[in-house]
Write an enzyme that holds these catalytic residues in place. Structure first.
Site, PDB file in Angstrom:
ATOM      1  CG  HIS A 263      -7.924   1.233  -0.727  1.00  0.00           C
ATOM      2  ND1 HIS A 263      -8.500   2.231   0.037  1.00  0.00           N
ATOM      3  CD2 HIS A 263      -6.588   1.324  -0.516  1.00  0.00           C
ATOM      4  CE1 HIS A 263      -7.554   2.879   0.693  1.00  0.00           C
ATOM      5  NE2 HIS A 263      -6.383   2.354   0.362  1.00  0.00           N
ATOM      6  CG  HIS A 300       0.205  -1.445   3.532  1.00  0.00           C
ATOM      7  ND1 HIS A 300      -0.991  -1.002   4.057  1.00  0.00           N
ATOM      8  CD2 HIS A 300       1.076  -0.414   3.679  1.00  0.00           C
ATOM      9  CE1 HIS A 300      -0.866   0.241   4.492  1.00  0.00           C
ATOM     10  NE2 HIS A 300       0.389   0.614   4.290  1.00  0.00           N
ATOM     11  CG  ASP A 306      11.504   3.563   8.250  1.00  0.00           C
ATOM     12  OD1 ASP A 306      11.445   2.354   8.019  1.00  0.00           O
ATOM     13  OD2 ASP A 306      12.253   4.055   9.118  1.00  0.00           O
ATOM     14  CG  HIS A 336       1.256  -0.160   8.787  1.00  0.00           C
ATOM     15  ND1 HIS A 336       2.316  -0.220   7.907  1.00  0.00           N
ATOM     16  CD2 HIS A 336       0.497   0.897   8.369  1.00  0.00           C
ATOM     17  CE1 HIS A 336       2.212   0.744   7.013  1.00  0.00           C
ATOM     18  NE2 HIS A 336       1.117   1.435   7.253  1.00  0.00           N
TER      19      HIS A 336
END
Length: 385
Positions: A263, A300, A306, A336
């Site tokens: 990934h 991560h 943000d 998240h």
């Protein structure tokens, strides 16, 4: 930031006499978004671009902040914003800070009867639905689904839509919007490893000169106020121009994804950058090809950024219940990652058809009152399902 381009008639040397057929002088204008210290263009007008004949009282269009501080994941249903109104009045700020405003719009008409100029911010207008033409002093820019329309601050423009079904995701940037530095050679060319090149950049075309006197209204935004400035000559009276500072279009469909055996992190999707945030494009691509690869992104922590994702179309392997036009906000400070079950489900998958735009800001975002009106309040608990 764009590459050198020219349209129309220009003199052999800059800052020299350039005369009309009747012997009068064309009026030269230097246009730059960073004073005399960076890219610029030179435009040649039939008349001086300074002839204000009337002004109107200013209107406060500053965002109304509902939540200044927060530390939880948020989600907003963008298509719950009801269509209606012309281009300016349809613009609704959703997430803002001192570096950028993230705006949604669903206009049913363009800028009929006036011109618009954002004097504070470069504008990135992503076209989710609709098509039409942006008209500028530099020429015309036809646009359609998936286009990023990039307008340097101070660009005077009109926008026309082909019908009343339009959805726009807009970012106003108070620092210049650029190609990522790591894609550029030291002389300014997009390099071989970049996910797009100069051929993919659509520049203004079909320069039309309007040598007209009258009353021409320019609505100009500065410091959250909208001013009405009436000029005595048409703002599109340019006979020619050249330089490196001008509006252009890049299509998300021309972004070439970078993939690997395992990934790849979000920077491989980067499309534009500023000193205060980056913009990334998630496009259809093959998944990782290591035999034990996990295509779903790893968990991560956003410690410095943000993360805002605007979902456009397709299937999103890491998220449940995604809708078109949805905006998610994952604020700095808490981790998240994929929703429950998404990791196992992704194993063995060969490709994704997702299409999304991500904006990562380096300073916290604030929620506007209009954002709360379209919020999906259940999102924060969606990892506990």
């Amino acid at each position: 930031m764009a590459h050198y381009y020219t349209l129309g008639k220009i003199p052999h040397k800059r800052h020299t006499q350039f005369r009309k057929p009747d012997g009068g002088l064309y009026s030269e204008q230097l246009f730059s978004t960073e004073g005399f210290s960076d890219d610029y263009s030179l435009l040649y007008h039939c008349h001086p671009p300074t002839q204000i004949i009337k002004t109107e009282p200013q209107i406060d269009v500053s965002p109304i902040i509902a939540e200044e501080k927060m530390l939880q994941h948020r989600c907003f249903e963008g298509f719950n914003l009801k269509p209606g109104g012309e281009f300016l009045e349809s613009r609704v700020p959703v997430l803002v800070n001192n570096d950028c405003h993230i705006v949604l719009a669903a206009p049913t008409s363009g800028t009929s009867g006036y011109f618009y100029k954002n004097t504070d911010a470069d504008e990135m207008i992503f076209v989710h639905e609709g098509s039409g033409t942006v008209k500028t002093q530099y020429g015309e820019l036809p646009f359609g689904y998936g286009d990023y329309i990039i307008l340097p601050r101070g660009t005077i423009y009109q926008i026309e839509f082909n019908d009343d079904k339009n959805r726009l995701f807009i970012v106003e940037s108070f620092t210049p919007l650029r190609y990522p530095k790591r894609y550029m050679s030291k002389y300014g060319q997009l390099m071989e490893h970049a996910p797009y090149c100069e051929r993919d950049i659509r520049k203004p075309q079909d320069l039309k000169t309007y040598d007209e006197h009258g009353d021409f209204l320019i609505r100009a935004k500065k410091k959250g106020m909208l001013y009405g400035l009436h000029y005595g000559t048409h703002p599109f009276d340019v006979v020619g121009w050249d330089g490196c500072c001008y509006p252009y279009i890049f299509s998300i469909h021309d972004f070439e994804p970078i993939t690997g055996r395992v990934h790849q992190p979000p920077p491989v999707h980067q499309t534009f950058e500023t000193n205060a945030f980056v913009v990334c494009s998630f496009v259809p691509r093959l998944y990782d090809y290591h035999p034990n690869a996990i295509p779903a992104p790893y968990n991560h922590s956003n410690i410095d950024s943000d993360e805002v994702i605007y979902y456009v179309d397709g299937d999103f392997m890491s998220r449940k219940n995604v809708t078109r036009g949805m905006i998610t906000l994952h604020p700095a400070g808490i981790p998240h990652g994929p929703h429950p079950g998404a990791v196992e489900k992704s194993i063995g998958a060969k490709e994704t058809k997702e299409l999304a735009v991500m904006v990562d800001t380096f300073r916290p975002l604030m929620l506007t009152k209009q954002a709360l009106d379209i919020e999906n309040g259940n999102y924060v608990m969606s990892w506990a399902e």
